[in-house]
Enzyme design. Structure first.
Site, PDB file in Angstrom:
ATOM      1  N   PHE B 116      -1.083  -8.368  -8.901  1.00 37.54           N
ATOM      2  CA  PHE B 116      -2.395  -9.152  -9.379  1.00 37.54           C
ATOM      3  C   PHE B 116      -3.105  -7.572  -9.402  1.00 37.54           C
ATOM      4  CE2 PHE B 116      -5.721 -12.384  -8.688  1.00 37.54           C
ATOM      5  CZ  PHE B 116      -4.915 -13.293  -8.782  1.00 37.54           C
ATOM      6  N   GLN B 236     -19.646  -9.752 -11.218  1.00 34.53           N
ATOM      7  CA  GLN B 236     -18.069  -9.201 -12.005  1.00 34.53           C
ATOM      8  C   GLN B 236     -17.988 -10.675 -12.862  1.00 34.53           C
ATOM      9  OE1 GLN B 236     -15.024 -10.218  -9.276  1.00 34.53           O
ATOM     10  NE2 GLN B 236     -14.373  -8.544 -10.342  1.00 34.53           N
ATOM     11  N   HIS B 238     -15.167 -12.499 -14.717  1.00 36.57           N
ATOM     12  CA  HIS B 238     -13.704 -12.302 -14.963  1.00 36.57           C
ATOM     13  C   HIS B 238     -12.969 -12.960 -16.211  1.00 36.57           C
ATOM     14  CE1 HIS B 238      -9.675 -14.583 -14.049  1.00 36.57           C
ATOM     15  NE2 HIS B 238      -9.999 -14.502 -12.500  1.00 36.57           N
ATOM     16  N   LEU B 248     -11.962 -21.628 -14.286  1.00 36.18           N
ATOM     17  CA  LEU B 248     -10.944 -20.425 -14.366  1.00 36.18           C
ATOM     18  C   LEU B 248      -9.724 -20.323 -14.483  1.00 36.18           C
ATOM     19  CD1 LEU B 248     -12.067 -17.426 -13.955  1.00 36.18           C
ATOM     20  CD2 LEU B 248     -10.839 -18.339 -11.851  1.00 36.18           C
ATOM     21  N   GLU B 251      -5.877 -14.361 -12.334  1.00 36.41           N
ATOM     22  CA  GLU B 251      -5.850 -13.916 -12.597  1.00 36.41           C
ATOM     23  C   GLU B 251      -3.936 -13.699 -12.241  1.00 36.41           C
ATOM     24  OE1 GLU B 251      -8.462 -10.134 -12.027  1.00 36.41           O
ATOM     25  OE2 GLU B 251      -6.383  -9.189 -11.356  1.00 36.41           O
ATOM     26  N   ARG B 282     -11.109  -6.444 -13.757  1.00 33.20           N
ATOM     27  CA  ARG B 282     -11.193  -7.134 -13.945  1.00 33.20           C
ATOM     28  C   ARG B 282     -12.038  -6.555 -15.113  1.00 33.20           C
ATOM     29  NH1 ARG B 282     -12.232 -11.652  -9.657  1.00 33.20           N
ATOM     30  NH2 ARG B 282      -9.596 -11.942  -9.579  1.00 33.20           N
ATOM     31  N   HIS B 349     -18.712 -14.870 -12.427  1.00 33.87           N
ATOM     32  CA  HIS B 349     -17.698 -15.133 -11.531  1.00 33.87           C
ATOM     33  C   HIS B 349     -17.940 -14.585  -9.516  1.00 33.87           C
ATOM     34  CE1 HIS B 349     -13.771 -16.074  -9.980  1.00 33.87           C
ATOM     35  NE2 HIS B 349     -13.317 -14.929  -9.653  1.00 33.87           N
ATOM     36  N   ARG B 390     -14.981  -5.890  -8.155  1.00 31.74           N
ATOM     37  CA  ARG B 390     -13.894  -6.148  -6.655  1.00 31.74           C
ATOM     38  C   ARG B 390     -12.617  -6.178  -7.449  1.00 31.74           C
ATOM     39  NH1 ARG B 390     -12.392 -11.950  -5.363  1.00 31.74           N
ATOM     40  NH2 ARG B 390     -13.460 -12.846  -6.608  1.00 31.74           N
TER      41      ARG B 390
END
Ligand code: FAD
Ligand code: HEM
Ligand code: SF4
Ligand code: F3S
Ligand code: FES
Lengths: 254, 580, 137, 128
Positions: B116, B236, B238, B248, B251, B282, B349, B390
């Site tokens: 990730f 954030q 995304h 979405l 990721e 991100r 996001h 994050r």
């Protein structure tokens, strides 16, 4: 590695908006005790969802139109309703996939009491869910690390873990419409999720519950549930596996 | 007036709220109030996974995870909190497994892990497999599993009850006021401790992965009650939202080997993050994408998006590990990821900021004091483990670790103290607010104001910001707040009045949008998710500190936002430049 | 609001993997299938012989039936068919009544009528097959 | 403007179940009558022959065909339902199986109708 290029996407011409009419079944017990149909016309794009249409109506035309919704992309299960006669999620139904020459009909799901417009009372549905003990029950000594489960063991119930409790299946079931005591496909799907989980040890209890009068035997394999499930769960297959488990025991059921 | 008395009241039944309920329910009399049926909370939308250094598939340890979290958060992370989270991550995952969560498995039957963004081996050497997942519906499985265990424990839920106010008495939290959607009745809940777990506020933006119901209620309620909001400028975006829609695509798609390409087919991330490329954090990927589009390398008729390429992956891998996003793409764009490139663009996001808490999840009234009896966990809270950005998977982790801590802390506190008296006419503020909205006959429409707010926020306070754009946003939001006073609610009924509640929610959103913009204006640096084109570098001398925003009224009775700052807690990792 | 679910605490006793137990709904479900399977042969055979094989209903008369029931084989065939079809059909209609008759009272009466009619028909049919006298004139 | 909801637009599998129900009930009711009329054989050959003679009229002949059609559909669909119940791949192939039984039904009923109606047709229009 493939040399991908942008040409893989056909460059569509910008879509045109057009008018559609929605015929919505409305009800507000505080106003009157009868249901009535009301038509609204909105301007939409082919890729708009029915949820977008409902929002447009609520926001721009009639704020009293009431429905549930949250995620907007088919994962929370809030907006199951009957669109052109079939149960679907409003947020997963695109205008372009419906016939729009005539008005699109939108009604609440069937078999649960309507509270207002497209909102129904979910409590009987949730009660059936709770009855089948939808939680892991184990009788081994708790390991310090995770319980071991092979990929194949997990695959046995993968499909039924996808359920979002939207009730589209249960309220599409002809048996449920006439027999509100029937557990309904969603409860059986969620029982299946645990019955076939190799880590669980209470399959017997759940099978016993479903073996009762209004349990899995009431299913007449009409497949409406399978057609209605927005998560693509093979609901009837799951029900049949549960029935077989009740007949032969667990090992031979799959 | 109905008064309900409980030891602990939990507001919100997403991952954080239910994880708290499972702990608190064992220790004290607990009620969970939630505006949605629990399984409809947006935790269910989370796809990719939850990181923990289980080291099931390759060497890993929680200290590396801590480092990644701190570095990913651009050193605005409170390091003590990050240590707590990454250390407890392992048990958090194992607990979920024991509760029944069907994680994907390794060939040995253990919990499988995948790569990730921003998660690396040995302080940035290479991407590591740390994310525990259940296909691409990890959040769904967490939400279901927690709800199932709440049923097992017989937790008391009040479904479709909207909390609209928190009652403070001499600085201590004593209850909440809730609106029952089905009847329109207002109820007071008298409690010894209260946990806020109401999630994020993505709906201030137009393009967002967030649910229609993510309107930041908890943050706005706390803020209106005089409590601060921390780091609200850090929002954030995304990288991979479906272009134009915001839905979405996890990721995890890039974790499985997906690649971002511009219109020319170039794997542009190689230029921005040579080591971990598409798996950079991100904020960096989102900026790179916007950069590509700005420089004319965007795809599509308006050259306004880039592509996510999964076509080189085996079809079975895509179908089995990423079934849901494959379907989203097919359903909403008519694009089949197995054979076609998927149009993607950054989507609003996640709120890094929120209600400030300490690592015990106690809500802070300022830099020094806590609010006795008030706790917060999940996206509504700012611990701060995410700092300025994050890392993917760290939020599902956050809600489990700090949700659990909140449940324990709230129950333990409740077991030590007695109910404090309720303030006089506790419901008055709520009744007045609703009465105002219902009787108002202004000409302004809710949707119009919301749309304009979302448009200005998308335009002026998104991935890149400048003084000019932020000022524009501020002017717009202030005008919209003014217009909001003249808003009209069409549905005057008491039964399922979602029209009324959408209006209340818009009020919350407007407050939060304003705080976001004001905090962003004051932060004259670029850090993590906050990228100022007029101040492109990180400024550790002046801004290595958390923003604290308070709603205050000046001597003339005018409302204004007072900004204060709180130091970052640094334990082991001195700030370095962030390179991947 | 949803009230606290009333659930007995989960029973963690080891549960048998294979459990027996009499259960009417389950047995009736199985019976419908078992009887259906046998009926396929009996009923379709019956219809085929009666309606299609040379001349169909046109040739049926007293003499024809008399000839048939003089053989124990056909007696047995028709008797089984009668019983199974009646039980199968009655059980099917019992379920259907359960589906559409909302109140307990209507349900009771409709089922009462159904059972009476079926019992009478089974008895009558059995009687006819056994006491049939081919020499009746 | 009171209203009822629309009919649920279920798939073919729902309609096959509806047909299964209707044919099942129809056949049961026929069976009651059929046992009754056959019982006349106990009363007297003449009574029996009279009633059977009435079966030889065109209208009743047509109903006879309907009955056979109903039983045949019910039987075939019953077999399909059992396949769905007991065969692992049944649920996935249920639609195909439905088309198969509809095919068989047509295959039997078209010539079958002709044979059953042969006499009626001959008596109405004269033998060829
Ligand atoms: C599409 C998507 C994918 C994601 N994927 C990942 C991922 O792969 N990994 C990861 O770590 N994180 C991921 N995240 C982030 C993560 O899912 C969320 O941050 C997290 O789930 C938030 O949980 P929560 O419990 O704080 O809030 P939520 O789950 O949003 O729950 C909020 C709860 O509060 C209730 N509530 C709100 N307002 C009120 C009110 N006024 N009164 C009463 N109740 C109220 C709601 O009913 C709801 O129950 C993703 C987020 C999104 C949107
Ligand atoms: C010829 C072979 C037959 C077969 C293979 C057969 C098979 C079946 C099966 C499997 C069912 C259960 C359906 C379900 O549970 O979904 C059923 C139901 C039923 N059958 Fe038959 N059957 C046959 C003959 C008959 C006859 C002769 C009658 C009438 C006397 C009859 C009347 C019914 C009725 C009324 C039902 C209930 C339908 C329902 O609940 O929807 N069947 N049949
Ligand atoms: S099985 Fe499918 S249709 Fe039924 S409740 Fe679950 S997700 Fe909805
Ligand atoms: S719709 Fe109902 S009858 Fe069975 S196959 Fe589905 S539960
Ligand atoms: S709004 Fe969540 S499923 Fe449709």
């Amino acid at each position: 590695m493939a040399t991908a290029t942008a040409t893989a996407i056909p460059e569509a011409a910008a879509p045109q908006s057009f008018d559609v009419t929605l015929r919505i079944r409305r009800f507000d017990p505080d106003d009157s005790d009868t249901h009535f149909w009301q038509e609204f016309t909105v301007s939409v794009y082919p890729t708009d969802r029915i949820l977008d249409c409902l929002h447009k109506i609520k926001w721009e035309q009639d704020g009293t139109l009431t429905f549930r919704r949250s995620c907007g992309h088919g994962i929370c299960g809030s907006d199951a309703m009957r669109i052109n006669g079939k149960n679907r999620l409003a947020c997963k139904t695109l205008v372009k996939d419906l016939k729009t020459k005539k008005a699109i009909t939108v009604e609440p799901i069937k078999g649960l009491e309507v509270e207002k417009d497209l909102i129904v009372d979910m409590e009987p549905f949730m009660a059936a869910y709770r009855k089948i003990k939808p939680f892991l029950i184990t009788d081994d000594i708790e390991p310090t690390r995770e319980r071991v489960q092979t990929a194949e063991e997990r695959a046995a119930f993968d499909d039924t873990t996808k359920c979002i409790l939207c009730a589209a299946c249960t309220t599409s079931c002809p048996v449920f419409w006439t027999d509100e005591q029937y557990f309904g496909p969603a409860a059986i799907v969620n029982a299946h999720r645990f019955i076939f989980d190799s880590r669980d040890s209470a399959a017997g209890q759940r099978l016993q519950i479903l073996n009762q009068d209004e349990g899995a035997w009431r299913c007449r394999t009409t497949f409406n549930c399978t057609d209605a499930c927005p998560r693509g769960i093979e609901v009837t297959t799951a029900i049949q596996q549960v029935k077989r488990a009740m007949m032969y025991g667990l090992e031979d059921a799959e | 007036m109905a008064i309900h008395k409980y030891d602990v009241v939990i507001v919100g039944a997403g991952g954080a709220g239910m994880r708290a309920a499972l702990e608190s329910g064992q220790r004290a009399r607990t009620a969970v109030l939630t505006k949605l049926y629990p399984t409809r909370s947006h935790t269910g939308a989370a796809q990719g996974g939850m990181c923990a250094a289980l080291a099931n598939v390759e060497d890993d340890n929680w200290e590396w995870h801590t480092f990644d979290t701190i570095k990913g958060g651009d050193y605005l992370v409170d390091q003590d909190a990050a240590e707590v989270m990454c250390k407890e991550a392992i048990d958090a995952v194992l607990d979920l497994e024991k509760m029944g969560l069907p994680f994907n498995r390794t060939p040995q039957g253990r919990i499988d892990q995948r790569r990730f963004g921003g998660h690396t081996r040995n302080h940035g050497e290479a991407a590591v497999r740390r994310s525990c997942y259940a296909a691409d519906r990890t959040g769904h499985m967490i939400l279901q599993t927690l709800y199932q265990n709440c049923i097992k424990q017989g937790i008391e839920f009040y479904d479709e009850w909207y909390v609209l106010d928190v009652l403070l008495d001499e600085g201590r939290a004593v209850g909440v006021v809730a609106y029952e959607l089905a009847t329109g009745e207002i109820h007071t809940f008298h409690a010894k401790s209260i946990v806020f777990a109401t999630g994020g506020f993505g709906k201030v933006f137009k393009t967002t992965s967030n649910a229609h119901t993510l309107t930041g209620d908890g943050m706005a309620i706390a803020y209106r009650a005089g409590l601060p909001l921390e780091d609200m400028e850090f929002y954030q975006f995304h990288p991979t939202g479906l272009a134009g829609l915001g839905v979405l695509l996890t990721e995890g798609a890039r974790g499985e080997g997906g690649i971002l390409r511009n219109a020319g087919g170039e794997r542009f991330m190689e230029r921005y993050a040579p080591t971990i490329k598409d798996l950079a954090p991100r904020d960096m990927v989102a900026r790179a994408m916007v950069q590509e589009v700005r420089e004319g390398r965007g795809a599509g008729p308006d050259k306004d998006y880039v592509y996510l390429d999964l076509t080189h992956l085996p079809a079975e891998q895509v179908e089995s590990k990423l079934p849901d996003i494959t379907e989203f793409s097919r359903t909403y764009l008519g694009v089949d990821p197995i054979t076609e490139l998927v149009p993607v663009f950054p989507t609003a996001h996640y709120a890094m900021g929120g209600v400030p808490t300490d690592v015990e999840t106690r809500v802070l009234a300022n830099n020094a004091d806590v609010v006795p009896g008030l706790y917060a966990a999940g996206e509504v809270a700012c611990v701060s483990v995410h700092g300025a950005n994050r890392l993917g998977t760290n939020s599902l982790l956050d809600i489990n670790v700090f949700g659990r801590r909140a449940g324990i802390a709230a129950a333990e506190y409740a077991n030590e103290v007695d109910h404090a008296p309720l303030p006089e006419s506790p419901e008055q503020r709520t009744r007045d607010m609703l009465e105002n909205l219902l009787t108002g006959d202004g000409s302004e429409q809710v949707w119009q104001i919301r749309k304009e707010m979302q448009e200005t926020m998308d335009m002026n306070a998104q991935v890149y910001r400048t003084e000019t754009t932020l000022k524009q946003a501020l002017t717009d939001v202030e005008q919209l707040k003014e217009r909001f006073r003249n808003v009209s609610v069409q549905d005057k009924g008491s039964r399922y009045n979602t029209d009324l509640l959408e209006t209340v929610e818009l009020g919350f959103l407007l407050d939060l949008a304003e705080v976001l913009v004001v905090s962003a204006l004051a932060r004259k640096e670029s850090r993590g998710g906050h990228a100022r084109e007029d101040y492109q570098v990180r400024d550790d001398v002046n801004f290595m500190r958390h923003t604290m925003a308070f709603a205050e009224t000046d001597a003339d009775g005018r409302d204004f936002i007072r900004l204060d700052y709180k130091p970052v807690s640094v334990t082991r990792y001195e700030p370095m430049e962030r390179k991947y | 609001m949803s009230a606290t679910p009333d659930l007995a605490m989960p029973n963690t006793r080891p549960t048998p993997r294979r459990r027996q137990g009499v259960n009417f709904e389950k047995n009736s479900w199985i019976f419908m299938r078992a009887s259906g399977l046998i009926l396929v042969i009996l009923v379709l055979g019956h219809l085929f012989i009666m309606n299609i094989l040379d001349g169909g209903v046109q040739r049926i008369n007293f003499a024809f039936v008399a000839g048939r029931w003089s053989s124990p084989f056909w007696q047995f065939w028709d008797l089984t068919m009668l019983w199974l079809a009646m039980l199968h059909g009655t059980n099917g209609l019992r379920v259907i009544i359960g589906d559409y008759a909302k109140s307990g009272k209507t349900r009771f009466w409709l089922r009462g009528i159904l059972y009476t009619a079926s019992a009478a028909t089974i008895l009558l049919g059995t009687l006819v097959i056994f006491t049939f006298d081919p020499n009746l004139s | 403007m009171a209203s009822t909801g629309t009919l649920y637009r279920g798939g073919v599998s729902m309609w096959s179940w509806v047909a299964h129900r209707i044919t099942g009930v129809a056949v049961l009711f026929f069976l009651y009558v059929h046992v009754l009329d056959t019982a006349l054989i106990r009363v007297s050959p003449d009574a029996y022959d009279t009633i059977i003679a009435s079966y030889k009229t065109p209208l009743v002949n047509l109903m006879e065909v309907g009955l056979v059609g109903a039983v045949l559909f019910h039987a075939l669909n019953g077999l399909r339902v059992m396949a769905v119940d007991f065969w692992e791949r049944g649920p996935r192939l249920q639609k195909q199986m439905l088309w198969v039984i509809v095919g068989i039904w047509l295959l039997v009923m078209v010539p079958g109708t002709f044979y059953m109606m042969k006499h009626t047709i001959e008596s109405l229009f004269g033998a060829a």
